[in-house]
Design an enzyme around this catalytic site. Structure first.
Site, mmCIF file in Angstrom:
data_model
loop_
_atom_site.group_PDB
_atom_site.id
_atom_site.type_symbol
_atom_site.label_atom_id
_atom_site.label_comp_id
_atom_site.label_asym_id
_atom_site.label_seq_id
_atom_site.Cartn_x
_atom_site.Cartn_y
_atom_site.Cartn_z
ATOM 1 N N ARG A 211 0.843 -1.205 0.000
ATOM 2 C CA ARG A 211 0.000 0.000 0.000
ATOM 3 C C ARG A 211 0.873 1.247 0.000
ATOM 4 N NH1 ARG A 211 -3.783 -3.368 3.265
ATOM 5 N NH2 ARG A 211 -2.505 -3.040 5.099
ATOM 6 N N PHE A 227 -11.225 -4.522 -5.696
ATOM 7 C CA PHE A 227 -11.283 -5.335 -4.473
ATOM 8 C C PHE A 227 -10.702 -4.506 -3.313
ATOM 9 C CE2 PHE A 227 -10.389 -8.033 -8.183
ATOM 10 C CZ PHE A 227 -11.486 -8.877 -8.191
ATOM 11 N N ASP A 249 -15.642 -2.607 -4.676
ATOM 12 C CA ASP A 249 -15.746 -3.843 -3.906
ATOM 13 C C ASP A 249 -17.205 -4.297 -3.975
ATOM 14 O OD1 ASP A 249 -13.682 -5.173 -1.630
ATOM 15 O OD2 ASP A 249 -15.798 -5.734 -1.402
ATOM 16 N N SER A 250 -17.412 -5.604 -3.835
ATOM 17 C CA SER A 250 -18.789 -6.104 -3.875
ATOM 18 C C SER A 250 -19.439 -6.079 -2.495
ATOM 19 C CB SER A 250 -18.798 -7.532 -4.421
ATOM 20 O OG SER A 250 -17.945 -8.341 -3.652
ATOM 21 N N ASP A 300 -6.408 -6.760 -6.273
ATOM 22 C CA ASP A 300 -6.069 -7.565 -5.087
ATOM 23 C C ASP A 300 -7.268 -8.436 -4.723
ATOM 24 O OD1 ASP A 300 -4.799 -8.585 -2.858
ATOM 25 O OD2 ASP A 300 -5.289 -6.863 -1.582
ATOM 26 N N CYS A 340 -3.437 -14.176 -3.732
ATOM 27 C CA CYS A 340 -3.169 -14.658 -2.365
ATOM 28 C C CYS A 340 -3.559 -16.134 -2.257
ATOM 29 C CB CYS A 340 -3.882 -13.810 -1.322
ATOM 30 S SG CYS A 340 -5.659 -13.796 -1.488
HETATM 31 N N1 SAH Z 1 -6.846 -4.815 -0.970
HETATM 32 C C1 SAH Z 1 -7.532 -4.981 0.280
HETATM 33 C C2 SAH Z 1 -7.884 -6.419 0.569
HETATM 34 C C3 SAH Z 1 -8.747 -7.110 -0.469
HETATM 35 S S1 SAH Z 1 -9.611 -8.489 0.130
HETATM 36 C C4 SAH Z 1 -6.705 -4.339 1.395
HETATM 37 O O1 SAH Z 1 -5.566 -3.945 1.170
HETATM 38 O O2 SAH Z 1 -7.209 -4.248 2.509
HETATM 39 C C5 SAH Z 1 -10.650 -8.919 -1.191
HETATM 40 C C6 SAH Z 1 -11.910 -8.085 -1.345
HETATM 41 O O3 SAH Z 1 -12.566 -8.489 -2.540
HETATM 42 C C7 SAH Z 1 -12.963 -8.228 -0.253
HETATM 43 O O4 SAH Z 1 -13.226 -6.971 0.292
HETATM 44 C C8 SAH Z 1 -14.218 -8.765 -0.968
HETATM 45 O O5 SAH Z 1 -15.415 -8.171 -0.501
HETATM 46 C C9 SAH Z 1 -13.966 -8.355 -2.372
HETATM 47 N N2 SAH Z 1 -14.561 -9.158 -3.448
HETATM 48 C C10 SAH Z 1 -14.623 -10.503 -3.568
HETATM 49 N N3 SAH Z 1 -15.124 -10.864 -4.762
HETATM 50 C C11 SAH Z 1 -15.412 -9.720 -5.427
HETATM 51 C C12 SAH Z 1 -15.937 -9.417 -6.720
HETATM 52 N N4 SAH Z 1 -16.258 -10.377 -7.586
HETATM 53 N N5 SAH Z 1 -16.071 -8.121 -7.062
HETATM 54 C C13 SAH Z 1 -15.741 -7.138 -6.211
HETATM 55 N N6 SAH Z 1 -15.215 -7.363 -4.992
HETATM 56 C C14 SAH Z 1 -15.065 -8.634 -4.602
#
Ligand code: SAH
Length: 396
Positions: A211, A227, A249-250, A300, A340
């Site tokens: 980050r 995400f 994000d979803s 991510d 991940c």
């Molecule tokens: N980058 C973030 C962590 C990401 S975790 C950080 O640094 O804190 C992954 C995220 O993807 C979660 O918040 C989850 O809600 C979201 N997610 C999962 N599938 C998704 C999709 N198809 N579209 C959008 N978001 C999604």
């Protein structure tokens, strides 16, 4: 203490100090052991090798606590292991001054099934194995002693507990909920932590350095953070002087927390931030149709492949979003992309990203390989501990 006798040839992985003993490696158990009890592990010819936690309902029948067969596993053992793990973080200068730090990273800190994250003076622990569950009190006591933290919340609600025959357990195990919530300052950005309802222990500490790197790249750029969860990358981009940051994000609750996090940082230009609740796969296709493009894109996603068995389907999903990402990049733009998934190694991930660029008809180069922060170490004897990998690609 019951004795767990290995099948012939199955002692080899233990000689390499791998801490897992699979059901298929066990010849027999002499004596009685309940879930989580410590057993002594013997070679087929009766040589004592190690002590570990027995877990009768798990495929991983035993997890090694110590490779010294004479070392007693008791409260003092956990005090030593916890103090060592905490000491390791203190010896890493890049963690100095961080309020959010992973103190125990399970097998890689010699404590299978134990995760402990520090958020200011609050600790959040997650116990995922029968052995770890059994030693809850000792672990919590040792953590409080090693850190001086005021409170400990247990977040043992991971699905993997079911495989160990364990119920979900959540709640305060030391101290009480702080009236004003839990939060951290991460490289100049204030973040609230949803320790009770957020993902994992509430936050993704493993991406801390990445980050910060994004912040350094962001000046003057249009950023798309896919995400985004609670906005960790988005806020660093704003702090780094991004011209605009669109975060997707979803999860509604994650986005609500992300916006609350932005409000905690009055110095950041909130008018440059836009949040969108959507499926990333769909949203990126829409953007493409609308002819939108960005200078810097972060991907991510969640774990698409929890194990190697899911690798094929996961590979398709990774390729899909990376291809869409490349297509939306402005000339000279950067794609910061992660996996991940333990089931997808770095080499395979790089191949997937290369294939995605090819399909998007973009040429790009890797300018940095990215990994988890140093408080998420990977023990050399436990390569399974490696999960987070990323690439920073600069496109033409
Ligand atoms: N980058 C973030 C962590 C990401 S975790 C950080 O640094 O804190 C992954 C995220 O993807 C979660 O918040 C989850 O809600 C979201 N997610 C999962 N599938 C998704 C999709 N198809 N579209 C959008 N978001 C999604």
């Amino acid at each position: 203490m019951a004795e767990l006798i290995l099948k012939s040839g199955k002692e080899r992985s233990l000689f390499r100090r791998h801490p897992w003993i699979f059901e298929s490696s066990v010849e027999r158990l002499d004596g009685r052991a309940r879930p989580g009890d410590t057993v002594i592990i013997l070679t087929p010819d009766g040589r004592e090798m190690a002590r570990g936690a027995y877990s009768p309902s798990s495929q991983i029948r035993c997890r090694v606590w110590t490779f010294d067969p004479a070392e007693t596993v008791d409260d003092a053992f956990f005090k030593r292991r916890v103090a060592t793990a905490v000491g390791r973080r203190k010896a890493l200068p890049e963690l100095a001054g961080q309020e959010g730090v992973r103190l125990i990273h399970a097998e890689s800190d010699g404590l299978p099934g134990v995760i402990a994250d520090q958020y200011g003076d609050t600790l959040v622990v997650q116990l995922t194995s029968a052995g770890a569950d059994k030693w809850r009190k000792a672990l919590v006591g040792a953590l409080v002693q090693a850190t001086g933290c005021a409170r400990v919340y247990e977040r043992s609600d991971s699905e993997v507990r079911t495989l160990e025959g364990l119920e979900k357990v959540t709640g305060w195990v030391h101290g009480e909920a702080p009236a004003d919530g839990v939060g951290i300052l991460e490289n100049g950005v204030r973040l609230g932590i949803d320790y009770a309802t957020g993902h994992k222990t509430g936050f993704y500490l493993d991406q801390r350095e990445n980050r910060q790197l994004l912040g350094k790249l962001a000046a003057g750029k249009s950023v798309l953070n896919c995400f985004c969860y609670t906005g960790g990358f988005s806020l660093q981009a704003l702090k780094g002087g991004a011209a605009s940051v669109l975060s997707i994000d979803s999860s509604g609750p994650a986005l609500a927390r992300a916006q609350a996090n932005l409000a905690l940082n009055p110095g950041l230009p909130a008018e440059r931030a836009e949040w969108q609740e959507a499926d990333v796969f769909q949203a990126l296709r829409e953007f493409r149709k609308e002819g939108r493009s960005f200078d810097l894109i972060v991907l991510d996603p969640p774990k698409f492949a929890p194990s190697a068995a899911h690798a094929r389907r996961a590979a398709r999903a990774y390729k899909d979003i990376n291809m869409l990402g490349f297509r939306l990049l402005n000339p000279g733009g950067f794609l910061m992309t992660y996996s991940c998934s333990g089931g997808i190694g770095l080499e395979l991930f790089q191949q997937i990203v290369a294939g995605a660029a090819l399909d998007a008809a973009r040429s790009a180069r890797i300018v940095r390989r990215l990994a988890g922060a140093p408080d998420h170490p990977v023990a050399l004897d436990f390569p399974e501990g490696e999960y987070l990998k990323g690439l920073l690609c600069q496109a033409d």
